[in-house]
Design a protein around this motif. Sequence first.
Motif: not given
Length: 305
Positions: A44-70
């Motif tokens: 939803h946040q991305i919708l307010h920007t010029s980012l395109k999900p198809r341009r996302i090449e990599k996602i780095f998750i720091t840890h498995l708490h929900g506020d960083h993952l859900f």
Amino acid sequence: MELLFLGTGAGVPGKRRNVTSIALKMLNERGAVWLIDCGEATQHQILHTSLKPRRIEKIFITHLHGDHLFGLPGLLGSRSFQGGTEPLTVYGPSGIRAFIETALLVSNTHLQYPLLIEEIQEGPVFEDSHMLVTAEKLDHGIDSYGYRFAEKEKPGELLVEKLREEGIPPGPVYKKIKEGQTVTLPDGRVIDPAPYTSGPQPGKIITVLGDTRQCESAVRLARNANVLVHEATFDAKSEKMARDYFHSTTKQAAETAERAGAKKLCLTHISSRYTKEEEQQLVKEAAERFPSVVIAHDFLEVAID
């Protein structure tokens, strides 16, 4: 290269701050975007920007708490629904594979692109001709990683005027000289590339830490970073609370930046207990120790100088 903060709050979404996600935009460098963390409603946040999900090449998750993952399952599905076909790799601690595969399975979500999942250990997690990404564990009660994104040394600039002054005409030969190749001109001259290029340019370094107490690994990851993104869940006087909850204060974030020799500090993961007016005090607390500091807010964009 820029950092775009998509969510800068701590724990749960607030009216002014969504939970954690940051986009590392490298559109000029590699035509791609990397995400660090993907809290609830990141798409939803991305919708307010010029980012395109198809341009996302990599996602780095720091840890498995929900506020960083859900927000991850929804974003992965939407990327497919919106026509993304290029491969995507998700990096994260042990357990990230089970989380993603279970979410996609029980929701009957079928992706139209190759999804790779890498459960990381400390050390290098990705390297190519352009970037080296390394990770180290922080101090957060569960496995929480920080990531160091180090751009590799770049070739020097081509000294075009000097080439022209010496009668070397433009064309494919310029590209070869810039790449460090010795070339032979039609008139027989042999051109050594060294005098016609400036010295190599150091790459940029961006360090993004997951949730953490103060620790030595944070200092190592942030060594000489152009930008350090550090959580500052609590104000300086709440040091005991920060320790009890495995988090950091504004002052502690500044101390880490100073010790690491970072050039700029971005405070994020701000508790919703602080009002907009009180947040200026958070900046002042950090600036007493490390003057080059900003407090991130949702949709703040920071150029990597």
